[in-house]
Enzyme design. Structure first.
Site, PDB file in Angstrom:
ATOM      1  N   CYS A 147      45.212  38.250  24.647  1.00 30.61           N
ATOM      2  CA  CYS A 147      44.049  38.899  25.278  1.00 30.61           C
ATOM      3  C   CYS A 147      43.889  40.337  24.809  1.00 30.61           C
ATOM      4  O   CYS A 147      42.787  40.747  24.420  1.00 30.61           O
ATOM      5  CB  CYS A 147      44.175  38.825  26.792  1.00 30.61           C
ATOM      6  SG  CYS A 147      45.808  39.237  27.436  1.00 30.61           S
TER       7      CYS A 147
HETATM    8  N1  LIG Z   1      47.156  34.576  31.413  1.00 27.17           N
HETATM    9  C1  LIG Z   1      46.468  35.128  30.420  1.00 27.17           C
HETATM   10  O1  LIG Z   1      45.554  35.948  30.630  1.00 27.17           O
HETATM   11  C2  LIG Z   1      46.780  34.760  29.006  1.00 27.17           C
HETATM   12  C3  LIG Z   1      47.790  33.884  28.668  1.00 27.17           C
HETATM   13  N2  LIG Z   1      48.048  33.579  27.359  1.00 27.17           N
HETATM   14  C4  LIG Z   1      49.111  32.672  26.977  1.00 27.17           C
HETATM   15  O2  LIG Z   1      48.777  31.354  27.371  1.00 27.17           O
HETATM   16  C5  LIG Z   1      49.947  30.616  27.723  1.00 27.17           C
HETATM   17  C6  LIG Z   1      49.785  30.111  29.148  1.00 27.17           C
HETATM   18  O3  LIG Z   1      49.598  31.240  29.989  1.00 27.17           O
HETATM   19  P1  LIG Z   1      49.289  31.120  31.541  1.00 27.17           P
HETATM   20  O4  LIG Z   1      48.422  29.966  31.806  1.00 27.17           O
HETATM   21  O5  LIG Z   1      48.880  32.456  31.978  1.00 27.17           O
HETATM   22  O6  LIG Z   1      50.766  30.824  32.099  1.00 27.17           O
HETATM   23  P2  LIG Z   1      51.210  30.190  33.495  1.00 27.17           P
HETATM   24  O7  LIG Z   1      52.563  30.704  33.759  1.00 27.17           O
HETATM   25  O8  LIG Z   1      50.149  30.404  34.507  1.00 27.17           O
HETATM   26  O9  LIG Z   1      51.282  28.617  33.166  1.00 27.17           O
HETATM   27  C7  LIG Z   1      52.104  28.088  32.178  1.00 27.17           C
HETATM   28  C8  LIG Z   1      52.316  26.610  32.453  1.00 27.17           C
HETATM   29  O10 LIG Z   1      53.166  26.087  31.437  1.00 27.17           O
HETATM   30  C9  LIG Z   1      53.906  24.982  31.957  1.00 27.17           C
HETATM   31  N3  LIG Z   1      55.280  24.984  31.473  1.00 27.17           N
HETATM   32  C10 LIG Z   1      55.811  24.058  30.639  1.00 27.17           C
HETATM   33  N4  LIG Z   1      57.060  24.320  30.371  1.00 27.17           N
HETATM   34  C11 LIG Z   1      57.372  25.413  31.033  1.00 27.17           C
HETATM   35  C12 LIG Z   1      58.555  26.183  31.149  1.00 27.17           C
HETATM   36  N5  LIG Z   1      59.667  25.858  30.500  1.00 27.17           N
HETATM   37  N6  LIG Z   1      58.513  27.271  31.930  1.00 27.17           N
HETATM   38  C13 LIG Z   1      57.390  27.623  32.582  1.00 27.17           C
HETATM   39  N7  LIG Z   1      56.226  26.940  32.493  1.00 27.17           N
HETATM   40  C14 LIG Z   1      56.230  25.847  31.733  1.00 27.17           C
HETATM   41  C15 LIG Z   1      53.835  25.096  33.462  1.00 27.17           C
HETATM   42  O11 LIG Z   1      53.139  23.954  33.868  1.00 27.17           O
HETATM   43  P3  LIG Z   1      53.870  22.562  34.205  1.00 27.17           P
HETATM   44  O12 LIG Z   1      55.024  22.840  35.095  1.00 27.17           O
HETATM   45  O13 LIG Z   1      52.794  21.779  34.866  1.00 27.17           O
HETATM   46  O14 LIG Z   1      54.284  22.015  32.879  1.00 27.17           O
HETATM   47  C16 LIG Z   1      53.020  26.323  33.751  1.00 27.17           C
HETATM   48  O15 LIG Z   1      52.095  26.114  34.788  1.00 27.17           O
HETATM   49  C17 LIG Z   1      51.116  31.582  27.551  1.00 27.17           C
HETATM   50  O16 LIG Z   1      51.695  31.419  26.284  1.00 27.17           O
HETATM   51  C18 LIG Z   1      50.438  32.943  27.668  1.00 27.17           C
HETATM   52  O17 LIG Z   1      51.176  33.939  27.034  1.00 27.17           O
HETATM   53  C19 LIG Z   1      47.267  34.088  26.348  1.00 27.17           C
HETATM   54  C20 LIG Z   1      46.242  34.944  26.614  1.00 27.17           C
HETATM   55  C21 LIG Z   1      45.934  35.380  27.970  1.00 27.17           C
HETATM   56  C1  LIG Z   2      49.212  41.579  32.424  1.00 25.89           C
HETATM   57  C2  LIG Z   2      50.173  40.856  31.521  1.00 25.89           C
HETATM   58  O1  LIG Z   2      51.338  40.697  31.845  1.00 25.89           O
HETATM   59  N1  LIG Z   2      49.702  40.419  30.352  1.00 25.89           N
HETATM   60  C3  LIG Z   2      50.502  39.720  29.402  1.00 25.89           C
HETATM   61  C4  LIG Z   2      49.714  39.373  28.171  1.00 25.89           C
HETATM   62  C5  LIG Z   2      48.994  38.074  28.264  1.00 25.89           C
HETATM   63  C6  LIG Z   2      48.667  37.469  26.912  1.00 25.89           C
HETATM   64  O2  LIG Z   2      47.798  37.809  26.173  1.00 25.89           O
HETATM   65  O3  LIG Z   2      49.474  36.534  26.569  1.00 25.89           O
HETATM   66  P1  LIG Z   2      50.282  36.218  25.265  1.00 25.89           P
HETATM   67  O4  LIG Z   2      51.652  36.442  25.729  1.00 25.89           O
HETATM   68  O5  LIG Z   2      49.946  34.812  24.992  1.00 25.89           O
HETATM   69  O6  LIG Z   2      49.959  37.037  24.113  1.00 25.89           O
HETATM   70  C7  LIG Z   2      51.678  40.561  28.957  1.00 25.89           C
HETATM   71  O7  LIG Z   2      51.544  41.763  28.792  1.00 25.89           O
HETATM   72  O8  LIG Z   2      52.708  39.968  28.662  1.00 25.89           O
END
Ligand SMILES: NC(=O)C1=CN([C@@H]2O[C@H](COP(=O)(O)OP(=O)(O)OC[C@H]3O[C@@H](n4cnc5c(N)ncnc54)[C@H](OP(=O)(O)O)[C@@H]3O)[C@@H](O)[C@H]2O)C=CC1
Ligand SMILES: CC(=O)N[C@@H](CCC(=O)OP(=O)(O)O)C(=O)O
Length: 343
Positions: A147
């Site tokens: 992000c």
């Molecule tokens: N949040 C944001 O704004 C952004 C996130 N990202 C990236 O996107 C990906 C997902 O982020 P986000 O949805 O925020 O993360 P969350 O923590 O909200 O969700 C991740 C999901 O992954 C699953 N999972 C599978 N294996 C594991 C494990 N070993 N440990 C923990 N969770 C596991 C879980 O679902 P289940 O138990 O159902 O398998 C969990 O709900 C990450 O790589 C993050 O860095 C990128 C840009 C922005």
């Molecule tokens: C507020 C906050 O904690 N933000 C996340 C970034 C989220 C993101 O872009 O995720 P990726 O890890 O997939 O790059 C962080 O700084 O780790």
């Protein structure tokens, strides 16, 4: 298109479901879960009850019919699995960071873990459509950017390509809402620790630093190092990044605005704000839109650039769907037409 989502119970997984339900060509046929298989997604998110009735299935059994798989998983997991999906002709869009860094050694140094499939790094396409649309089309493995990197690169890449900035002068001061940290709890995102509070974190160590530097260096044609300081803001969604950089010799504000204009004039999701208006995160809230503005401070010779987006949409799931649309030759805005919520 028959779609699967791994990590469906997380925030970006939920956001994918929300967006794809409004996508005319998408059918979600598989929600994979490591911890909640057998439950319904509405058991996790009761707000989806009677809206989405998919069951969560084992994340180890991706069905044959899937054409595109979104991997919304913590870093490091997709790298170990991607090849088996690709071998089955499934297109993989990784929302995590496993394929963003091209150099395995840099990945391993910043993520402090070994990379499970370095042989796929060269093939993976770093997907910011407005900056590299042509590279995305026809590919099978997309590294969906982070992000903070999306906001930062959209502001800086055109200016660096046009040599309008002194490339050793870039400071990125970015702020994020708490949903950027995902749904998993930790003390740092506890209400009492975040509410009425504002803090920097990951100073000079955040893993988005090499990701941003890699892509800015590519644009500039030279190695670029930046100072990147993220902050946590007590709001749910949104990234606002404020960037400072010295203008190159003789550059006027009009040159900088023209550079953006050349790249973004026809873009439907990236908006240069009218003169005098500055981006606010709420303009982008819940949408795939990005709002940007810049000013050259003639007293200091420094350019100040501001970009705002929604971390869960253009910063993650919206951009992932935009990339999917390109992969499948669909209009890029399919499923993404909505504007932000206001107020
Ligand atoms: N949040 C944001 O704004 C952004 C996130 N990202 C990236 O996107 C990906 C997902 O982020 P986000 O949805 O925020 O993360 P969350 O923590 O909200 O969700 C991740 C999901 O992954 C699953 N999972 C599978 N294996 C594991 C494990 N070993 N440990 C923990 N969770 C596991 C879980 O679902 P289940 O138990 O159902 O398998 C969990 O709900 C990450 O790589 C993050 O860095 C990128 C840009 C922005
Ligand atoms: C507020 C906050 O904690 N933000 C996340 C970034 C989220 C993101 O872009 O995720 P990726 O890890 O997939 O790059 C962080 O700084 O780790």
């Amino acid at each position: 298109m028959k779609i699967g989502i791994l990590g469906a119970t997380g925030y970006t997984g939920h956001e994918l479901i929300r967006i794809l339900r409004g996508h005319s060509e998408a059918e979600i046929v598989y929600l994979g879960s490591s911890g909640s298989a057998g439950q319904k997604i509405a058991d996790i998110y009761p707000g989806l009850n009677e809206i989405v009735d998919n069951n969560l299935e084992s994340d180890q059994e991706v069905p044959e019919e899937i054409e595109v798989l979104f991997c919304a998983l913590p870093h490091g997991i997709t790298a170990g699995r991607a090849e088996k999906y690709l071998d089955r002709q499934i297109k993989v869009i990784d929302l995590g960071a496993d394929f963003r860094l091209k150099d395995k050694n840099i990945y391993e140094a910043w993520y402090k873990t070994s990379h499970a499939s370095p042989h796929l790094l060269a093939e993976a396409v770093y997907g910011i459509p407005e900056l590299n649309r042509a590279e995305i089309a026809g590919k099978r493995l997309i590294a969906n950017p982070g992000c903070y990197p999306t906001a930062t690169q959209l502001a800086l890449v055109p200016l660096l390509k046009d040599k309008l900035l002194k490339s050793d002068s870039i400071i990125v001061d970015a702020k994020s809402g708490v949903s950027g940290a995902g749904r998993g709890t930790n003390l740092g995102v506890h209400f009492s620790e975040v509410n009425e509070n504002f803090k920097a974190y990951g100073v000079a160590t955040h893993r988005h630093t090499p990701e941003i530097e890699q892509e800015l260096s590519k644009a500039a044609g030279e190695d670029i190092l930046i100072n990147f300081t993220p902050h946590l803001v007590p709001m749910t969604r949104g990234i606002l990044t404020t960037i400072y950089a010295s203008a190159a010799e003789g550059v006027e504000e009009g040159d900088l605005l023209q550079s953006w204009q050349t790249v973004y004039a026809d873009e439907q999701f990236v908006h240069q704000m009218p003169g005098g208006e500055w981006p606010q995160t709420k303009y982008a809230y819940g949408s795939n839109h990005v709002f940007m503005q810049l000013k050259l401070d003639k007293r200091t010779g420094r350019v100040i650039l501001v970009a705002a987006l929604d971390n869960l949409v253009k910063g993650a799931s919206g951009q992932a769907v935009q990339n999917m649309n390109i992969l499948f030759g669909l209009p890029e805005e399919t499923g993404l037409k909505t504007n932000g919520m206001w107020p």
